[in-house]
Design an enzyme around this catalytic site. Structure first.
Site, PDB file in Angstrom:
ATOM      1  NE  ARG A  40       3.076  75.431  16.953  1.00  0.00           N
ATOM      2  CZ  ARG A  40       4.511  75.603  15.816  1.00  0.00           C
ATOM      3  NH1 ARG A  40       4.223  75.893  14.738  1.00  0.00           N
ATOM      4  NH2 ARG A  40       5.324  75.083  15.698  1.00  0.00           N
ATOM      5  CB  SER A  41      -0.628  71.332  19.959  1.00  0.00           C
ATOM      6  OG  SER A  41       1.297  72.519  18.913  1.00  0.00           O
ATOM      7  CB  CYS A 147      20.854  64.649  25.604  1.00  0.00           C
ATOM      8  SG  CYS A 147      21.428  66.411  24.465  1.00  0.00           S
ATOM      9  CE  LYS A 203      22.790  74.215  27.528  1.00  0.00           C
ATOM     10  NZ  LYS A 203      21.925  74.329  25.763  1.00  0.00           N
ATOM     11  NE  ARG A 233      23.032  69.454  16.611  1.00  0.00           N
ATOM     12  CZ  ARG A 233      22.941  69.100  17.687  1.00  0.00           C
ATOM     13  NH1 ARG A 233      22.570  67.852  18.065  1.00  0.00           N
ATOM     14  NH2 ARG A 233      22.412  70.517  18.426  1.00  0.00           N
ATOM     15  CG  HIS A 240      24.033  62.613  21.847  1.00  0.00           C
ATOM     16  ND1 HIS A 240      23.446  63.502  20.786  1.00  0.00           N
ATOM     17  CD2 HIS A 240      23.437  64.109  22.718  1.00  0.00           C
ATOM     18  CE1 HIS A 240      22.497  64.481  21.078  1.00  0.00           C
ATOM     19  NE2 HIS A 240      22.302  65.039  22.022  1.00  0.00           N
TER      20      HIS A 240
HETATM   21  N1  LIG Z   1      16.218  66.530  22.543  1.00  0.00           N
HETATM   22  C1  LIG Z   1      16.613  66.111  22.524  1.00  0.00           C
HETATM   23  O1  LIG Z   1      17.617  65.299  23.537  1.00  0.00           O
HETATM   24  C2  LIG Z   1      17.206  66.641  24.604  1.00  0.00           C
HETATM   25  C3  LIG Z   1      17.889  66.437  25.140  1.00  0.00           C
HETATM   26  C4  LIG Z   1      17.727  66.502  26.662  1.00  0.00           C
HETATM   27  C5  LIG Z   1      16.630  68.236  27.291  1.00  0.00           C
HETATM   28  N2  LIG Z   1      16.341  68.780  26.199  1.00  0.00           N
HETATM   29  C6  LIG Z   1      15.432  69.386  26.582  1.00  0.00           C
HETATM   30  O2  LIG Z   1      13.840  69.311  26.457  1.00  0.00           O
HETATM   31  C7  LIG Z   1      12.626  70.235  26.055  1.00  0.00           C
HETATM   32  C8  LIG Z   1      12.399  69.858  24.730  1.00  0.00           C
HETATM   33  O3  LIG Z   1      12.931  69.353  24.102  1.00  0.00           O
HETATM   34  P1  LIG Z   1      12.768  69.025  22.608  1.00  0.00           P
HETATM   35  O4  LIG Z   1      13.530  68.484  22.249  1.00  0.00           O
HETATM   36  O5  LIG Z   1      11.622  68.052  22.597  1.00  0.00           O
HETATM   37  O6  LIG Z   1      12.283  70.569  21.927  1.00  0.00           O
HETATM   38  P2  LIG Z   1      10.599  70.512  20.200  1.00  0.00           P
HETATM   39  O7  LIG Z   1      10.916  69.314  19.598  1.00  0.00           O
HETATM   40  O8  LIG Z   1      10.663  72.036  20.571  1.00  0.00           O
HETATM   41  O9  LIG Z   1      10.097  70.290  21.655  1.00  0.00           O
HETATM   42  C9  LIG Z   1       9.240  71.379  22.721  1.00  0.00           C
HETATM   43  C10 LIG Z   1       7.544  71.516  22.933  1.00  0.00           C
HETATM   44  O10 LIG Z   1       7.314  72.753  23.285  1.00  0.00           O
HETATM   45  C11 LIG Z   1       5.819  73.081  22.669  1.00  0.00           C
HETATM   46  N3  LIG Z   1       6.268  74.689  23.824  1.00  0.00           N
HETATM   47  C12 LIG Z   1       6.597  75.685  23.711  1.00  0.00           C
HETATM   48  N4  LIG Z   1       5.827  76.266  24.810  1.00  0.00           N
HETATM   49  C13 LIG Z   1       5.052  76.207  25.147  1.00  0.00           C
HETATM   50  C14 LIG Z   1       3.380  75.900  26.352  1.00  0.00           C
HETATM   51  N5  LIG Z   1       4.259  77.120  26.332  1.00  0.00           N
HETATM   52  N6  LIG Z   1       3.093  75.265  26.149  1.00  0.00           N
HETATM   53  C15 LIG Z   1       3.071  73.635  25.987  1.00  0.00           C
HETATM   54  N7  LIG Z   1       4.098  73.525  25.673  1.00  0.00           N
HETATM   55  C16 LIG Z   1       4.799  74.459  24.724  1.00  0.00           C
HETATM   56  C17 LIG Z   1       6.318  73.130  21.528  1.00  0.00           C
HETATM   57  O11 LIG Z   1       5.504  73.993  20.790  1.00  0.00           O
HETATM   58  P3  LIG Z   1       5.624  74.869  19.235  1.00  0.00           P
HETATM   59  O12 LIG Z   1       6.353  73.496  19.003  1.00  0.00           O
HETATM   60  O13 LIG Z   1       4.106  74.732  18.826  1.00  0.00           O
HETATM   61  O14 LIG Z   1       6.272  75.812  19.967  1.00  0.00           O
HETATM   62  C18 LIG Z   1       7.138  71.897  21.066  1.00  0.00           C
HETATM   63  O15 LIG Z   1       6.475  70.987  20.985  1.00  0.00           O
HETATM   64  C19 LIG Z   1      13.841  71.398  25.884  1.00  0.00           C
HETATM   65  O16 LIG Z   1      14.282  72.574  27.336  1.00  0.00           O
HETATM   66  C20 LIG Z   1      15.237  70.625  25.373  1.00  0.00           C
HETATM   67  O17 LIG Z   1      16.346  71.962  25.693  1.00  0.00           O
HETATM   68  C21 LIG Z   1      16.244  67.775  24.796  1.00  0.00           C
END
Ligand SMILES: NC(=O)c1ccc[n+]([C@@H]2O[C@H](COP(=O)([O-])OP(=O)(O)OC[C@H]3O[C@@H](n4cnc5c(N)ncnc54)[C@H](OP(=O)(O)O)[C@@H]3O)[C@@H](O)[C@H]2O)c1
Length: 359
Positions: A40-41, A147, A203, A233, A240
């Site tokens: 979608r992006s 994290c 986790k 949260r 954190h």
């Molecule tokens: N946020 C943190 O502090 C943190 C820390 C450690 C680990 N993580 C992990 O890191 C990952 C990303 O986290 P986030 O916080 O950045 O999540 P997020 O903001 O929801 O970003 C995920 C992105 O992936 C995109 N996406 C979904 N399916 C895809 C595909 N098939 N191909 C390419 N892009 C795709 C989504 O697009 P759409 O929105 O258009 O679906 C969204 O932009 C997760 O697994 C999370 O558990 C996050």
């Protein structure tokens, strides 16, 4: 000719994906990434999707988000992939990429329990890179932990052998960005704290036990003590905060503990661009660390947000109590993966030597 390794970021429009873009826009070893988003992006201008408070890197602002699959990424010559895909969807894609010979550094949880995938915090458990010798794919998959586990294990790594803990207890105050985008509804978190982050406590215990564990011929032997977490949260944007209580079996002096933290810098010799020096900062003030003041700790400038800050250290044997703060999306997210990739690059360049005796 650009001799840097060609890269891609999967999930580039998300919170972690944007931090990857920031860290890779001008990296000395890795070329600016191909920005891969969900269908979608596709075609969107990256600068128009940007949501972080930090500025969008000018080198990437006008790039278009694409959505190639693994085969096309391999065909385009991408060698190294940083994954910020949602957990659950990431695993299959990451394995496909590694089978095609691409190296994958992931934030998602899908591979964190895989016996051939190091769950890596470079300063805490570099010896877990040994697991890469068991892999069945041409490319490597290296995961960074949850994290919260990252901040906890980085703070504990320098002192855990001195304390020989019977158990470790942690209560967390976790930032909103940890929930990804769009995240927690503003009406749910304003004037509030939420005492549930689904699956987080499990986790933190599972992954921290693995990171603090030893590696042997049969794989990882978890750290044997109990790790007990309560996760909450709070209405903070990034960073954190964790209140840690260690129940110790040994009685080192407070001075010995503080010296371990302040002298801890195991990556010093490697000159990795995203490695903070030092990785653990001990705050002497009575009211630190705080997310607002300490989330960007870390020097040099290329390692901003990569150090953890420890403070309010109290040693009343058998209880060691302290707070630790880490930037969840940088140290606990994109920066952690970039540092993992820098460490693996440096280790492979040395001919992948065995690490010293396990802790
Ligand atoms: N946020 C943190 O502090 C943190 C820390 C450690 C680990 N993580 C992990 O890191 C990952 C990303 O986290 P986030 O916080 O950045 O999540 P997020 O903001 O929801 O970003 C995920 C992105 O992936 C995109 N996406 C979904 N399916 C895809 C595909 N098939 N191909 C390419 N892009 C795709 C989504 O697009 P759409 O929105 O258009 O679906 C969204 O932009 C997760 O697994 C999370 O558990 C996050």
């Amino acid at each position: 000719m650009d001799e840097r390794t060609p890269t891609a970021v999967l999930g580039a429009a998300g919170i972690i994906g944007q931090h990857f873009a920031r860290l890779l826009a001008d990296h000395p070893h890795f070329a600016p990434p191909l920005l891969v988003g969900a269908p979608r992006s596709r075609g969107a201008r990256f600068g128009d999707l940007w949501t972080l408070a930090e500025p969008v890197p000018s080198a990437l602002a006008d790039e278009r988000v694409r959505s190639p699959g693994p085969a096309e990424l391999a065909r385009r010559g991408v060698r190294l992939v940083f994954s910020a895909l949602p957990s659950g969807r990431a695993g299959v894609i990451e394995t496909d990429l590694a089978r095609r010979g691409l190296d994958v550094f992931t934030n998602a949880s899908d591979h964190r329990g895989d016996p051939a995938v190091p769950l890596l915090v470079p300063e805490a458990n570099p010896q877990h890179l040994e697991l890469l010798r068991r892999r069945r794919t041409r490319g490597v998959v290296v995961a960074n932990p949850n994290c919260t586990a990252t901040g906890l294990t980085l703070a504990l790594a320098p002192v855990v052998d001195l304390l020989a803990p019977a158990s470790i207890h942690v209560a967390t105050y976790q930032a909103l960005s940890g929930a990804g985008s769009p995240g927690v509804p503003s009406l749910a978190i304003t004037d509030n704290v939420i005492p549930l982050i689904p699956d987080e406590e499990e986790k933190v215990a599972r992954e921290s036990g693995r990171i603090l564990g030893t590696v042997g011929p049969k794989g990882i032997r978890r750290w044997p003590g109990d790790i007990v977490a309560q996760c909450v949260r709070v209405g903070v944007r990034d960073g954190h905060l964790e209140a840690v209580t260690v129940v110790a079996r040994r009685r080192p002096t407070l001075r010995a503990l503080l010296r371990r933290w302040t002298e801890f810098d195991p990556l010093r010799e490697r000159a990795l661009p995203t490695a903070p020096a030092p990785p653990v900062l001990v705050r002497p003030e009575s009211d630190r660390p705080q997310p607002l003041l300490d989330r960007w700790a870390g020097a040099p400038a290329s390692a901003r947000g990569m150090a953890v800050s420890v403070g309010r250290v109290r040693w009343d044997p058998p209880y060691l109590r302290f707070f630790v703060l880490s930037h969840n999306a940088v140290r606990g997210g994109a920066g952690g993966s970039v540092l993992n990739a820098e460490l693996v690059r440096s280790w492979l360049a040395e001919g992948s030597p065995r690490w010293g005796p396990p802790r």
